[in-house]
Design an enzyme around this catalytic site. Sequence first.
Site, PDB file in Angstrom:
ATOM      1  N   SER A 163      15.908  64.322  48.184  1.00  0.00           N
ATOM      2  CA  SER A 163      16.303  63.643  46.452  1.00  0.00           C
ATOM      3  C   SER A 163      15.625  64.949  45.942  1.00  0.00           C
ATOM      4  O   SER A 163      15.526  65.848  46.289  1.00  0.00           O
ATOM      5  CB  SER A 163      14.928  62.476  46.159  1.00  0.00           C
ATOM      6  OG  SER A 163      14.311  62.348  45.381  1.00  0.00           O
ATOM      7  N   TYR A 211       5.441  61.086  45.878  1.00  0.00           N
ATOM      8  CA  TYR A 211       7.060  60.699  46.556  1.00  0.00           C
ATOM      9  C   TYR A 211       7.594  62.300  46.798  1.00  0.00           C
ATOM     10  O   TYR A 211       8.357  62.579  47.892  1.00  0.00           O
ATOM     11  CB  TYR A 211       7.502  59.922  45.690  1.00  0.00           C
ATOM     12  CG  TYR A 211       8.736  59.749  45.742  1.00  0.00           C
ATOM     13  CD1 TYR A 211       9.249  59.228  46.500  1.00  0.00           C
ATOM     14  CD2 TYR A 211       9.216  60.434  45.304  1.00  0.00           C
ATOM     15  CE1 TYR A 211      10.244  58.704  47.092  1.00  0.00           C
ATOM     16  CE2 TYR A 211      10.945  60.029  45.244  1.00  0.00           C
ATOM     17  CZ  TYR A 211      11.358  58.957  46.373  1.00  0.00           C
ATOM     18  OH  TYR A 211      12.718  59.513  46.132  1.00  0.00           O
TER      19      TYR A 211
HETATM   20  P1  NAD Z   1      15.714  50.714  48.046  1.00  0.00           P
HETATM   21  O1  NAD Z   1      14.616  50.181  47.917  1.00  0.00           O
HETATM   22  O2  NAD Z   1      16.967  49.675  48.609  1.00  0.00           O
HETATM   23  O3  NAD Z   1      15.034  51.367  49.266  1.00  0.00           O
HETATM   24  C1  NAD Z   1      14.396  51.438  50.534  1.00  0.00           C
HETATM   25  C2  NAD Z   1      14.259  50.992  51.522  1.00  0.00           C
HETATM   26  O4  NAD Z   1      13.197  51.617  52.703  1.00  0.00           O
HETATM   27  C3  NAD Z   1      14.264  49.813  51.540  1.00  0.00           C
HETATM   28  O5  NAD Z   1      15.302  49.435  51.291  1.00  0.00           O
HETATM   29  C4  NAD Z   1      13.195  49.205  52.653  1.00  0.00           C
HETATM   30  O6  NAD Z   1      13.911  48.819  53.711  1.00  0.00           O
HETATM   31  C5  NAD Z   1      12.720  50.501  53.030  1.00  0.00           C
HETATM   32  N1  NAD Z   1      11.419  50.510  53.706  1.00  0.00           N
HETATM   33  C6  NAD Z   1       9.876  51.027  52.244  1.00  0.00           C
HETATM   34  N2  NAD Z   1       9.161  51.035  53.174  1.00  0.00           N
HETATM   35  C7  NAD Z   1       9.378  50.427  54.760  1.00  0.00           C
HETATM   36  C8  NAD Z   1       8.425  50.372  55.743  1.00  0.00           C
HETATM   37  N3  NAD Z   1       7.235  50.433  55.474  1.00  0.00           N
HETATM   38  N4  NAD Z   1       9.448  49.734  56.877  1.00  0.00           N
HETATM   39  C9  NAD Z   1      10.647  50.188  56.475  1.00  0.00           C
HETATM   40  N5  NAD Z   1      11.447  50.133  55.998  1.00  0.00           N
HETATM   41  C10 NAD Z   1      10.663  50.327  54.021  1.00  0.00           C
HETATM   42  O7  NAD Z   1      16.043  52.257  47.658  1.00  0.00           O
HETATM   43  P2  NAD Z   1      17.103  52.946  47.042  1.00  0.00           P
HETATM   44  O8  NAD Z   1      16.592  54.386  46.211  1.00  0.00           O
HETATM   45  O9  NAD Z   1      17.933  52.422  47.716  1.00  0.00           O
HETATM   46  O10 NAD Z   1      16.036  53.880  49.184  1.00  0.00           O
HETATM   47  C11 NAD Z   1      16.876  54.585  49.608  1.00  0.00           C
HETATM   48  C12 NAD Z   1      16.066  56.005  49.447  1.00  0.00           C
HETATM   49  O11 NAD Z   1      16.941  57.145  48.363  1.00  0.00           O
HETATM   50  C13 NAD Z   1      14.725  56.320  49.949  1.00  0.00           C
HETATM   51  O12 NAD Z   1      14.480  57.452  50.598  1.00  0.00           O
HETATM   52  C14 NAD Z   1      15.131  56.852  47.962  1.00  0.00           C
HETATM   53  O13 NAD Z   1      13.405  57.443  48.050  1.00  0.00           O
HETATM   54  C15 NAD Z   1      15.846  57.676  48.398  1.00  0.00           C
HETATM   55  N6  NAD Z   1      16.160  57.751  46.776  1.00  0.00           N
HETATM   56  C16 NAD Z   1      16.448  57.346  45.885  1.00  0.00           C
HETATM   57  C17 NAD Z   1      16.305  57.082  44.465  1.00  0.00           C
HETATM   58  C18 NAD Z   1      16.828  56.595  43.319  1.00  0.00           C
HETATM   59  O14 NAD Z   1      17.287  56.963  42.262  1.00  0.00           O
HETATM   60  N7  NAD Z   1      17.423  55.730  43.768  1.00  0.00           N
HETATM   61  C19 NAD Z   1      16.780  59.134  44.610  1.00  0.00           C
HETATM   62  C20 NAD Z   1      16.920  59.553  45.304  1.00  0.00           C
HETATM   63  C21 NAD Z   1      16.517  59.442  46.441  1.00  0.00           C
END
Ligand code: NAD
Length: 310
Positions: free
Chosen positions: A202, A215
Amino acid sequence: MTDSKQNDDAARETTDQLVMQHPAKRYPVIEPPKQDQPEPGLDAELTPKTDRGEYSYRGTGRLEGRKALITGGDSGIGAAVAIAYAREGADVALNYLPAEEEDAQWVKGVIERDGRKCALIPGDLADAAFCASLPDKAVAELGGLDILVNNAGKQIAVGNLEDISDDQITETFDVNIVAMFRVTKAALKHLPPGAAIINTTSIQAYNPSPTLLDYAATKAAINNFTKGLAQQVAERGIRVNAVAPGPFWTPLQVSDGQPKDKLPEFGKNTALGRAGQPTELAPAYVFLASPESSYVLGETLNVNGGTPTP
Ligand code: NAD
Ligand code: MG
């Protein structure tokens, strides 16, 4: 022509991944209404809806015949990566939490309509034994493993360090980075030369929000793990890289990932002035998985709407 068909065609015209246009205009600036979902959030209940590539990601055969395991593959960024990989010719296995079955079934439906396989492997990455078994389960479903995308993440905003519970600190580290060690360790024996590991980090790794201390620290660890492991397994022919998203509109943000009053402004502080849509990240994960990036190892590819990074 039905209304929904007309809407689908209109969506395709403006968001298609290969149409040349001003990048700020590919998607509208969103002003998400205040909303709250229990963790983990669902795409099915998110307002406004996201573009996970159903109508905008075409694919050009760059991952023909590959087998990919994607954690957090039910929603948001992971769902967009799963759809893109399938459109590039891969079969995929998705891991997610049992509470996310509805989102996972939606992704599976899109992928199966494209004629690819989508295996569903629900389970909790906070559980060490489950992490150790996940790659074996994916291999049993897909007949092998060429690509591992460590994408699952937990993000809970808390204003003051004194208010972060000990459980939250442990769970955030367990899901975001300890599980990455455990799953990757168990996956290595399956990965042939030419395989790729891609970790979702991130912008928070360099630019931590004051409300995301636990985080952001895990994301810095992911960058570091990526660069170290890339050197360790290069001789086995396995490439390890990371993708660092900026603000992407996903269910993570409404399940306590952001302070509620910040939601309407989400993504507006980028150079493009809008939040990203999950499918805009997918080409980065495709590039790093495909052999065309054969000389790219230990890299963090930033996809963040224009915010400078180290
Ligand atoms: P999202 O909620 O769609 O995806 C996160 C996923 O993590 C969930 O769908 C879930 O299946 C999984 N998860 C969480 N806890 C879990 C557990 N205990 N066991 C199994 N699975 C688990 O949100 P997203 O934004 O698509 O996130 C995906 C990745 O992108 C994450 O690592 C997040 O940190 C990263 N990210 C997101 C952003 C953003 O702005 N959305 C920015 C930077 C990084
Ligand atoms: Mg989800």
